[in-house]
Enzyme design. Structure first.
Site, PDB file in Angstrom:
ATOM      1  N   ALA A   2       9.875   5.669   1.797  1.00  0.00           N
ATOM      2  CA  ALA A   2      10.487   5.423   3.105  1.00  0.00           C
ATOM      3  C   ALA A   2      11.936   5.905   3.094  1.00  0.00           C
ATOM      4  O   ALA A   2      12.581   5.949   2.046  1.00  0.00           O
ATOM      5  CB  ALA A   2      10.430   3.942   3.453  1.00  0.00           C
TER       6      ALA A   2
ATOM      7  N   LEU B 119      13.590  -0.981   1.068  1.00  0.00           N
ATOM      8  CA  LEU B 119      12.809   0.148   1.547  1.00  0.00           C
ATOM      9  C   LEU B 119      12.022   0.718   0.373  1.00  0.00           C
ATOM     10  O   LEU B 119      12.562   0.907  -0.718  1.00  0.00           O
ATOM     11  CB  LEU B 119      13.714   1.243   2.125  1.00  0.00           C
ATOM     12  CG  LEU B 119      14.177   1.104   3.576  1.00  0.00           C
ATOM     13  CD1 LEU B 119      15.127   2.237   3.926  1.00  0.00           C
ATOM     14  CD2 LEU B 119      13.003   1.090   4.541  1.00  0.00           C
ATOM     15  N   ASP B 120      10.746   1.018   0.583  1.00  0.00           N
ATOM     16  CA  ASP B 120       9.932   1.619  -0.458  1.00  0.00           C
ATOM     17  C   ASP B 120      10.441   3.014  -0.797  1.00  0.00           C
ATOM     18  O   ASP B 120      11.108   3.662   0.019  1.00  0.00           O
ATOM     19  CB  ASP B 120       8.472   1.709  -0.001  1.00  0.00           C
ATOM     20  CG  ASP B 120       7.814   0.341   0.151  1.00  0.00           C
ATOM     21  OD1 ASP B 120       8.178  -0.570  -0.621  1.00  0.00           O
ATOM     22  OD2 ASP B 120       6.960   0.188   1.043  1.00  0.00           O
ATOM     23  N   PRO B 121      10.117   3.522  -1.983  1.00  0.00           N
ATOM     24  CA  PRO B 121      10.578   4.867  -2.367  1.00  0.00           C
ATOM     25  C   PRO B 121      10.192   5.964  -1.370  1.00  0.00           C
ATOM     26  O   PRO B 121      10.963   6.908  -1.161  1.00  0.00           O
ATOM     27  CB  PRO B 121       9.907   5.085  -3.724  1.00  0.00           C
ATOM     28  CG  PRO B 121       9.738   3.712  -4.284  1.00  0.00           C
ATOM     29  CD  PRO B 121       9.427   2.843  -3.103  1.00  0.00           C
TER      30      PRO B 121
ATOM     31  N   ARG C  50       3.249  -1.029   5.542  1.00  0.00           N
ATOM     32  CA  ARG C  50       2.058  -0.557   4.829  1.00  0.00           C
ATOM     33  C   ARG C  50       0.849  -1.431   5.159  1.00  0.00           C
ATOM     34  O   ARG C  50      -0.261  -0.946   5.374  1.00  0.00           O
ATOM     35  CB  ARG C  50       2.314  -0.556   3.324  1.00  0.00           C
ATOM     36  CG  ARG C  50       3.234   0.552   2.851  1.00  0.00           C
ATOM     37  CD  ARG C  50       3.369   0.522   1.338  1.00  0.00           C
ATOM     38  NE  ARG C  50       4.199  -0.592   0.878  1.00  0.00           N
ATOM     39  CZ  ARG C  50       4.025  -1.236  -0.269  1.00  0.00           C
ATOM     40  NH1 ARG C  50       3.010  -0.913  -1.060  1.00  0.00           N
ATOM     41  NH2 ARG C  50       4.856  -2.205  -0.639  1.00  0.00           N
TER      42      ARG C  50
END
EC number: 5.4.99.25
Length: 311
Positions: free
Chosen positions: A40, A36-38, A206
């Site tokens: 998210a 998971l991206d920061p 994204r």
């Protein structure tokens, strides 16, 4: 050791969460089943100790998301990390136009990953090259998008719904009462779509936000993202990261959504010895011996083949 389902907080990387889990649980053997991206939040499944062997079977699980797609502004990171790039006026799209654009992304397709990603080309991480002002040649990759459902739209991210409740079928919908989610600071007041998505592994939300904007003829970025399910585990099962040390965790068998073979000692021994015993089933199976996980195997309708065995 067990499996933990964590609700990843905002502004932490998946690696940050793994690091905290290692300290809290007292082991270096911690892995996760999907980054998971920061910016998210939501479901991050952690496998600990011997359970890290299950990651290979879980990282390809489908995942569900609540995605906030802001139209009219692009960013180099494709999300709210920014900075703002191209900005454009947004026409007053109808729900039908937006729905048609979303439906155009269903099914198997090729998706170009973000430049700000951990993918490597020639040993160089894409985000390292991007931060240095360059760009790697990232070819499109096959992904599958199973469902996209427009839940709402708002004049800005601030006006978009942020409180949601789960439905009996595992989806999430805006609600007057329920769970309020934290979203990243907005980059401006841009028209925002709220979309529920079910996607296959390797799909970048994204990139999807960028592509939805392109389909509508405007720049766009992902202004917020919550993962509500990963494989068998939903957000209602997730524990806050700060409470991880208080949780007992889940057993291996709760993680694998596979048929089960109750094996006797002879079959278990044959599999451990690398033999291919006869079996009528096809597909992937979990083999149990006395209620304990022994192996995950593949069957071709004639024989079984060990994928990974446990002593």
């Amino acid at each position: 050791m067990p499996i933990y389902v964590v609700d990843k907080p905002l502004n932490l990387t998946s690696h940050d969460v793994v690091g905290r889990a290692r300290r809290v649980l007292g082991t270096r053997q911690v892995g996760h089943t999907g980054t998971l991206d920061p910016l998210a939040t939501g479901v991050l499944v952690l496998c600990v100790g011997a359970s890290t062997k299950l990651v290979q079977f879980m990282e390809r699980d489908t995942k569900d998301y609540l995605a906030f797609i802001s139209l009219g502004a692009a960013t180099p990171t494709l999300d709210a990390e920014g900075p703002l790039g191209e900005v454009a006026d947004v026409p007053d799209f109808s729900d039908e136009e937006i729905g048609d654009a979303l439906q155009g992304f269903l099914g198997a397709q090729q998706q170009v990953p973000p430049q700000y990603s951990a993918l490597q080309v020639g040993g160089v991480r894409a985000y390292v090259a991007a931060r240095a002002g360059g760009a790697l040649d990232l070819p499109a990759r096959p992904v599958v998008i199973h469902e996209l459902d427009l839940l709402g739209r708002a004049a800005s991210l601030a006006a978009a719904p942020q409180t949601f409740s789960p439905t009996p079928d595992g989806r999430w919908r805006p609600a007057a009462t329920g769970q309020k989610f934290s979203l990243p600071p907005r980059l401006g007041d841009f028209p925002t779509l709220v979309v529920w998505a079910r996607v296959g592994s390797g799909t970048y939300l994204r990139s999807l936000a960028r592509d939805v904007g392109a389909a509508l003829g405007v720049p766009a970025h992902l202004s917020g993202l919550i993962r509500t399910r990963a494989g068998r585990f939903g957000l209602t099962q997730a524990t806050p990261l700060d409470l991880l040390g208080e949780q007992a965790g889940l057993g291996d068998l709760q993680a694998l959504d596979l048929p089960i073979i109750e094996a006797g000692p002879e079959l278990a021994l044959q599999l451990r010895q690398g033999k291919r015993p006869a079996h009528s089933g096809t597909g992937r199976f979990v083999v149990l011996l006395s209620g304990e996980l022994v192996a995950v195997v593949d069957g071709d309708g004639e024989q079984l083949k060990v994928v990974r065995a446990w002593a």
